[in-house]
Design a protein around this motif. Structure first.
Motif, PDB file in Angstrom:
ATOM      1  N   TRP A  82      80.443  12.359  21.647  1.00 46.16           N
ATOM      2  CA  TRP A  82      79.490  13.204  20.932  1.00 46.16           C
ATOM      3  C   TRP A  82      78.416  12.363  20.243  1.00 46.16           C
ATOM      4  O   TRP A  82      77.245  12.740  20.231  1.00 46.16           O
ATOM      5  CB  TRP A  82      80.195  14.079  19.907  1.00 46.16           C
ATOM      6  CG  TRP A  82      79.235  14.747  18.972  1.00 46.16           C
ATOM      7  CD1 TRP A  82      78.944  14.395  17.687  1.00 46.16           C
ATOM      8  CD2 TRP A  82      78.370  15.845  19.277  1.00 46.16           C
ATOM      9  NE1 TRP A  82      77.981  15.216  17.169  1.00 46.16           N
ATOM     10  CE2 TRP A  82      77.601  16.118  18.127  1.00 46.16           C
ATOM     11  CE3 TRP A  82      78.187  16.634  20.411  1.00 46.16           C
ATOM     12  CZ2 TRP A  82      76.669  17.133  18.089  1.00 46.16           C
ATOM     13  CZ3 TRP A  82      77.240  17.652  20.365  1.00 46.16           C
ATOM     14  CH2 TRP A  82      76.504  17.892  19.218  1.00 46.16           C
ATOM     15  N   SER A 198      81.592  22.835  20.725  1.00 45.33           N
ATOM     16  CA  SER A 198      82.189  21.955  21.729  1.00 45.33           C
ATOM     17  C   SER A 198      83.602  21.579  21.292  1.00 45.33           C
ATOM     18  O   SER A 198      83.873  21.466  20.087  1.00 45.33           O
ATOM     19  CB  SER A 198      81.334  20.688  21.898  1.00 45.33           C
ATOM     20  OG  SER A 198      80.013  21.020  22.280  1.00 45.33           O
ATOM     21  N   ASN A 218      79.951  25.289  28.582  1.00 50.68           N
ATOM     22  CA  ASN A 218      79.352  24.209  27.810  1.00 50.68           C
ATOM     23  C   ASN A 218      79.702  22.913  28.550  1.00 50.68           C
ATOM     24  O   ASN A 218      80.866  22.523  28.587  1.00 50.68           O
ATOM     25  CB  ASN A 218      79.925  24.191  26.397  1.00 50.68           C
ATOM     26  CG  ASN A 218      79.456  22.991  25.581  1.00 50.68           C
ATOM     27  OD1 ASN A 218      78.684  22.151  26.054  1.00 50.68           O
ATOM     28  ND2 ASN A 218      79.932  22.896  24.353  1.00 50.68           N
ATOM     29  N   ALA A 221      82.210  20.409  27.302  1.00 47.91           N
ATOM     30  CA  ALA A 221      83.638  20.734  27.279  1.00 47.91           C
ATOM     31  C   ALA A 221      84.366  20.032  28.416  1.00 47.91           C
ATOM     32  O   ALA A 221      85.392  19.373  28.205  1.00 47.91           O
ATOM     33  CB  ALA A 221      83.827  22.246  27.360  1.00 47.91           C
TER      34      ALA A 221
END
Length: 270
Positions: A82, A198, A218, A221
Motif C-alpha cells: 500500500w 482494500s 478492487n 485486493a
C-alpha cells in the motif's frame, strides 16, 4: 600508425528510454535521501509505525476477529504494498507540474516522467521486503509462526501486476491534473477511502457475504492476496487475483489511450 576505434552502433529508442528512465529514477532516489541521516529507512518507518498502531489497537484493545496470525506479518504484507501504491499515485499527480521545464524542453517520451515515479517507489518497496522477513523470522519462535511457503512464487506476479496498475493510473492522473488542478486533492481523498476499502487491515475473506465478490473488483485486493500467499497460502483468492490481473491490464490500456490523446495539450498547458 593509429587505428580509428570502431563507431558505436546507434542506440535504439528502447535503449535510450531505459537509460533515461534509470537516470531519472536514480536521481530521484539520491535527491530524496541525500540530506537524510537514516536514508531509505524512512521509507519503511511509516508502514512500521502504522503496523504497530494497528497491531496494538486490534490485538490489545479490541477483540480482533479479522486477519491471520501472526497479525503483524499479516498487516505488513498489506501495508508495504500500500505504501508503494499510495506514494506513487500521490507523486504522479505532480509528475508534469513539478518538472515542467524539463518536460517541455526534452524530446524524451513524456511517459518516462510517470514510469520513473512508479519505479522509484517500487525500488523503495523492494528494499522494505526484508522488514517483513525479519518479523516472520521473529514470529517463527512464537506460538503462531509464519513460515515462508510455496506461495512466495506468487510474489513476482504481484509486483508486476502492481507496477502495471500504478503506471496505468499514473498515465490517467498525471495529464488530467494539469487541466484540473482540484484533481490532485480529489486523488488524496480517494486514496484515503481506498485504504479502508482494500483488504489491508483485514482479509478479503473477512468481508460479509455478498461483499467479497464486489471487493474482488478492487484490483488491490487480488494483488494483496498474492503478497500474503507467501506466508498465508490459505488466503490466496485465485478469483480475486485473476480479476486484479484483468483490471490492471484494462486500466493500463485506458491510461495509454488517455495519455496519447492529452500529452500534446499538456505540453501547451504547463
Amino acid at each position: 600508425m593509429t587505428h580509428a576505434s570502431p563507431a558505436r552502433p546507434p542506440r535504439t529508442p528502447a535503449q535510450v528510454y531505459r537509460q533515461t528512465l534509470w537516470l531519472l529514477t536514480s536521481r530521484d532516489l539520491r535527491v530524496r535521501y541525500s540530506t537524510s541521516a537514516l536514508g531509505y529507512l524512512w521509507s519503511v518507518l511509516d508502514p512500521l509505525v502504522m503496523a504497530g498502531i494497528y497491531w496494538f489497537v486490534f490485538t490489545q484493545i479490541f477483540d480482533r476477529s479479522v486477519g491471520a496470525e501472526p497479525y503483524i506479518v499479516f498487516l505488513l504484507a498489506g501495508l508495504l504494498p500500500w505504501v508503494w501504491f499510495n506514494g506513487a499515485v500521490s507523486d504522479m499527480t505532480r509528475a508534469f507540474i513539478k518538472d515542467a521545464k524539463l518536460v517541455r524542453s526534452t524530446r524524451l517520451p513524456r511517459s518516462v516522467w510517470v514510469v520513473r515515479t512508479a519505479l522509484a517507489k517500487g525500488i523503495e518497496f523492494l528494499l522494505s521486503i526484508p522488514v517483513i522477513a525479519a518479523f516472520a523470522i521473529v514470529a517463527a519462535f512464537g506460538p503462531t509462526p509464519a513460515p515462508l511457503t510455496w506461495g512466495v512464487l506468487w510474489l513476482p506476479l504481484a509486483i508486476v501486476l502492481q507496477g502495471i496498475l500504478i503506471v496505468g493510473i499514473g498515465l490517467i492522473v498525471a495529464p488530467l491534473v494539469v487541466f484540473f488542478r482540484d484533481l490532485e486533492r480529489a486523488v488524496k481523498l480517494i486514496l484515503r477511502f481506498l485504504f479502508y476499502a482494500s483488504p489491508i487491515i483485514y482479509g478479503l475473506a473477512d468481508l460479509p457475504d455478498g461483499l467479497e465478490l464486489w471487493g474482488s473488483f478492487n484490483p488491490l485486493a487480488g494483488i494483496i492476496t498474492l503478497y500474503r500467499a507467501s506466508f498465508f497460502p490459505e488466503l490466496l483468492d485465485v478469483r480475486a487475483a485473476a480479476i486484479a490481473a484483468v483490471m490492471s491490464l484494462v486500466i493500463l490500456g485506458i491510461g495509454v489511450l488517455v495519455f496519447r490523446r492529452t500529452v500534446r495539450a499538456v505540453l501547451k498547458e504547463i
